[in-house]
Design a protein around this motif. Structure first.
Motif, mmCIF file in Angstrom:
data_model
loop_
_atom_site.group_PDB
_atom_site.id
_atom_site.type_symbol
_atom_site.label_atom_id
_atom_site.label_comp_id
_atom_site.label_asym_id
_atom_site.label_seq_id
_atom_site.Cartn_x
_atom_site.Cartn_y
_atom_site.Cartn_z
ATOM 1 N N UNK A 162 0.849 -1.347 -0.035
ATOM 2 C CA UNK A 162 0.025 0.105 -0.045
ATOM 3 C C UNK A 162 0.772 1.401 -0.048
ATOM 4 N N UNK A 163 2.211 1.302 0.158
ATOM 5 C CA UNK A 163 3.189 2.258 -0.044
ATOM 6 C C UNK A 163 3.179 2.931 1.420
ATOM 7 N N UNK A 164 2.932 2.103 2.476
ATOM 8 C CA UNK A 164 2.863 2.929 3.853
ATOM 9 C C UNK A 164 3.757 2.015 4.768
ATOM 10 N N UNK A 165 3.398 2.148 6.108
ATOM 11 C CA UNK A 165 3.946 1.456 7.011
ATOM 12 C C UNK A 165 3.327 1.251 8.236
ATOM 13 N N UNK A 166 3.684 0.425 9.225
ATOM 14 C CA UNK A 166 2.967 0.550 10.496
ATOM 15 C C UNK A 166 3.698 1.634 11.391
ATOM 16 N N UNK A 167 3.005 2.091 12.340
ATOM 17 C CA UNK A 167 3.258 3.313 12.952
ATOM 18 C C UNK A 167 4.283 2.882 14.269
ATOM 19 N N UNK A 168 5.085 3.922 14.697
ATOM 20 C CA UNK A 168 5.944 3.516 15.848
ATOM 21 C C UNK A 168 4.944 3.863 17.146
ATOM 22 N N UNK A 169 5.313 3.349 18.074
ATOM 23 C CA UNK A 169 4.680 3.283 19.461
ATOM 24 C C UNK A 169 4.318 4.999 19.646
ATOM 25 N N UNK A 170 5.381 5.975 19.486
ATOM 26 C CA UNK A 170 5.309 7.333 19.688
ATOM 27 C C UNK A 170 4.234 7.679 18.733
ATOM 28 N N UNK A 171 4.427 7.729 17.576
ATOM 29 C CA UNK A 171 3.652 8.014 16.469
ATOM 30 C C UNK A 171 2.306 7.714 16.693
ATOM 31 N N UNK A 172 1.739 6.372 17.070
ATOM 32 C CA UNK A 172 0.445 5.891 17.697
ATOM 33 C C UNK A 172 -0.082 6.775 18.832
ATOM 34 N N UNK A 173 0.729 6.881 19.648
ATOM 35 C CA UNK A 173 0.134 7.694 20.902
ATOM 36 C C UNK A 173 -0.103 9.005 20.482
ATOM 37 N N UNK A 174 0.765 9.695 19.657
ATOM 38 C CA UNK A 174 0.721 11.123 19.585
ATOM 39 C C UNK A 174 -0.687 11.046 18.500
ATOM 40 N N UNK A 175 -0.919 10.079 17.806
ATOM 41 C CA UNK A 175 -1.888 10.426 16.887
ATOM 42 C C UNK A 175 -3.222 10.120 17.675
ATOM 43 N N UNK A 176 -3.378 9.257 18.542
ATOM 44 C CA UNK A 176 -4.422 8.627 19.458
ATOM 45 C C UNK A 176 -4.744 9.871 20.361
ATOM 46 N N UNK A 177 -3.945 10.677 20.809
ATOM 47 C CA UNK A 177 -4.180 11.936 21.761
ATOM 48 C C UNK A 177 -4.908 12.825 20.982
ATOM 49 N N UNK A 178 -4.854 13.035 19.755
ATOM 50 C CA UNK A 178 -5.564 14.075 18.898
ATOM 51 C C UNK A 178 -5.529 15.157 19.427
ATOM 52 N N UNK A 179 -4.253 15.686 19.738
ATOM 53 C CA UNK A 179 -4.116 17.340 20.207
ATOM 54 C C UNK A 179 -4.145 17.516 21.686
ATOM 55 N N UNK A 180 -4.616 16.377 22.450
ATOM 56 C CA UNK A 180 -5.113 16.606 23.919
ATOM 57 C C UNK A 180 -4.086 16.612 24.750
ATOM 58 N N UNK A 181 -2.927 16.059 24.540
ATOM 59 C CA UNK A 181 -1.924 16.233 25.760
ATOM 60 C C UNK A 181 -2.041 14.778 26.472
ATOM 61 N N UNK A 182 -1.725 14.834 27.823
ATOM 62 C CA UNK A 182 -1.400 13.963 28.537
ATOM 63 C C UNK A 182 -2.979 13.553 28.996
ATOM 64 N N UNK A 183 -3.634 12.480 28.248
ATOM 65 C CA UNK A 183 -4.928 12.225 28.726
ATOM 66 C C UNK A 183 -4.780 10.503 28.669
ATOM 67 N N UNK A 184 -5.941 10.119 29.005
ATOM 68 C CA UNK A 184 -6.165 8.613 29.288
ATOM 69 C C UNK A 184 -6.558 8.116 27.975
ATOM 70 N N UNK A 185 -7.658 8.840 27.243
ATOM 71 C CA UNK A 185 -8.367 8.160 26.186
ATOM 72 C C UNK A 185 -8.317 9.188 24.940
ATOM 73 N N UNK A 186 -8.681 9.058 23.702
ATOM 74 C CA UNK A 186 -8.518 10.007 22.678
ATOM 75 C C UNK A 186 -9.683 11.034 23.018
ATOM 76 N N UNK A 187 -10.465 10.965 23.691
ATOM 77 C CA UNK A 187 -11.693 11.860 24.053
ATOM 78 C C UNK A 187 -11.234 12.818 25.444
ATOM 79 N N UNK A 188 -10.233 12.339 26.222
ATOM 80 C CA UNK A 188 -9.893 12.830 27.468
ATOM 81 C C UNK A 188 -9.867 11.961 28.575
ATOM 82 N N UNK A 189 -10.276 12.414 29.832
ATOM 83 C CA UNK A 189 -9.908 11.339 30.756
ATOM 84 C C UNK A 189 -11.592 10.739 31.354
ATOM 85 N N UNK A 190 -12.360 10.920 30.563
ATOM 86 C CA UNK A 190 -13.792 10.503 31.292
ATOM 87 C C UNK A 190 -13.669 9.062 30.817
ATOM 88 N N UNK A 191 -13.987 8.139 31.997
ATOM 89 C CA UNK A 191 -14.073 6.819 31.634
ATOM 90 C C UNK A 191 -15.419 6.245 31.184
#
Length: 316
Positions: A162-191
Motif C-alpha cells: 500500500x506504500x505505507x508502514x506501521x506506526x511507531x509507538x510514539x506516532x501511534x500515541x501522538x495520533x491517538x491523543x488527538x492534540x489533547x496532551x496527557x490524557x487517558x483516552x482519545x476523548x479525554x479522561x472520562x471513563x
C-alpha cells in the motif's frame, strides 16, 4: 498477565514465509485520504500506569515528525483488494487455524482446543481473515469492519504493497491523543462505563460470560464508527488492537517483570485495546496501554492501520 488480550502461538518463524507476488499496490486513493498528523513534541506513556509490569510508564517527552495516518483501521474490503492483487496467503491460512473468542463462535462449531490460562480463546481450524469464525462463515464478514485474523507479518507485507508502514509507538500515541496532551483516552479522561457513557467499542457486562453490547456492538464495529478524535481518527481505542512497527520491550531489572515477559523475544507491540476489554479485567483501552504477541499470531480482535510520509502528496 491477563490473557484476554492476545495469546500467542508457541512457535514463531517470521522468516520462513512467502512474500506477496506484488510488493507495491500503491493505493493512491487510500493514501490521499490519510489525515495529516502534525509533528512536534508529544508524550509517550503515562505517570498513571495501571499495569506497570507492561512498561506503561513513566510519561516521557518525545519528538515526532509530521506524518499522515489512515482515519480507520484497514477494512475487510481493503484487505481483499490486496489479496486479489497479490495472491497473498496469510499466516492463519498457512497455519490452518487462528484464535477466536468463544463468545463469537456459532452454534454447532466443532470442539476446539482452549488456551490453558484463558479458556475463552479457542484455536479454530480454518479460521482466517475470510472465514472469521471458522469454515463456512465468510458470510459473516462485513466489508467496512476491520480485517482480523491477520498477523503483524501480514500487516507488514500489506503496508509495503500500500506504500505505507506501521506506526511507531510514539506516532501511534501522538495520533491517538488527538492534540489533547496527557490524557487517558482519545476523548479525554472520562471513563467509559456500563450505564450512560460508551464512546468506543469495548465490553459491557461480566467478562467473559455476557457482553451487553450497550455500545451497539458485540464483536467488531465498523472501522468508521463512534466519534473521531481531534485529528479525525476513528476507533483509536477499542474495536481491534492495532499493530505497531516495534517489538515489545519493557526496560526493567525487576525479577517479576522479567519473569512476566520471559519468552517474548521478537514479539510485536500492539496498542489500543479491543471489543474484549473492560475495566474490571483488561483495562487496556487506554492510550498508554501495551500488548504483545508473536509475529505470526492472529486473532479475532486484532487488526492494523497505516501511516505515510507527510510529503506524500507532493509527488503523487
Amino acid at each position: 498477565m491477563k490473557l484476554c488480550c492476545s495469546p500467542s502461538r508457541l512457535a514463531t518463524d517470521a522468516t520462513a514465509r512467502p512474500a506477496a507476488s506484488s510488493t507495491r499496490g500503491c493505493d493512491a486513493t487510500r493514501q490521499t485520504a490519510a489525515l495529516a498528523i502534525p509533528g512536534g513534541q508529544t508524550y509517550l506513556g503515562t505517570n498513571r500506569p495501571y499495569f506497570p509490569i507492561d512498561g506503561e510508564g513513566p510519561l516521557r517527552n518525545k519528538k515526532v515528525s509530521a506524518f499522515r495516518m489512515d482515519a480507520t483501521s484497514v477494512t475487510n474490503a481493503q484487505f481483499r483488494a490486496f489479496v486479489s492483487d497479490t495472491g497473498y496467503v496469510t499466516d492463519a491460512e498457512r497455519h490452518g487455524d487462528s484464535l477466536v473468542f468463544q463468545g463469537l463462535l456459532l452454534k454447532g462449531t466443532p470442539p476446539s482446543p482452549a488456551i490453558a490460562d484463558a479458556p475463552w480463546w479457542r484455536m479454530i481450524r480454518g479460521a482466517n481473515w475470510r472465514d472469521i469464525y471458522g469454515p463456512g462463515t465468510a458470510d459473516r464478514q462485513i466489508d467496512d469492519h476491520p480485517v482480523v485474523h491477520v498477523s503483524s507479518n501480514d500487516a507488514t507485507v500489506y503496508a509495503a504493497w500500500a506504500g505505507g508502514r506501521l506506526p511507531s509507538e510514539a506516532e501511534w500515541e501522538h495520533a491517538a491523543r488527538g492534540g489533547l496532551g496527557d490524557v487517558l483516552f482519545p476523548w479525554g479522561d472520562r471513563e467509559p462505563n456500563d450505564t450512560d457513557f460508551q464512546p468506543c467499542n469495548i465490553w459491557q457486562g461480566r467478562f467473559p460470560h455476557q457482553d451487553l453490547g450497550l455500545d451497539g456492538y458485540v464483536g467488531t464495529a465498523p472501522a468508521r464508527s463512534f466519534a473521531p478524535n481531534g485529528y479525525g481518527l476513528y476507533n483509536m481505542v477499542g474495536n481491534v488492537w492495532e499493530f505497531t512497527s516495534e517489538t515489545f520491550k519493557v526496560r526493567s531489572l525487576k525479577k517479576e517483570v522479567i519473569a512476566a515477559h520471559a519468552g517474548k523475544k521478537g514479539f510485536r507491540l500492539s496498542k489500543g485495546g479491543s471489543f474484549l476489554c473492560h475495566q474490571s479485567y483488561c483495562y487496556r483501552y487506554r492510550i498508554a496501554a501495551r500488548n504483545s504477541c508473536s509475529p505470526d499470531t492472529s486473532t479475532s480482535h486484532t487488526g492494523f492501520r497505516l501511516v505515510y510520509r507527510a510529503e506524500l502528496l507532493n509527488w503523487m
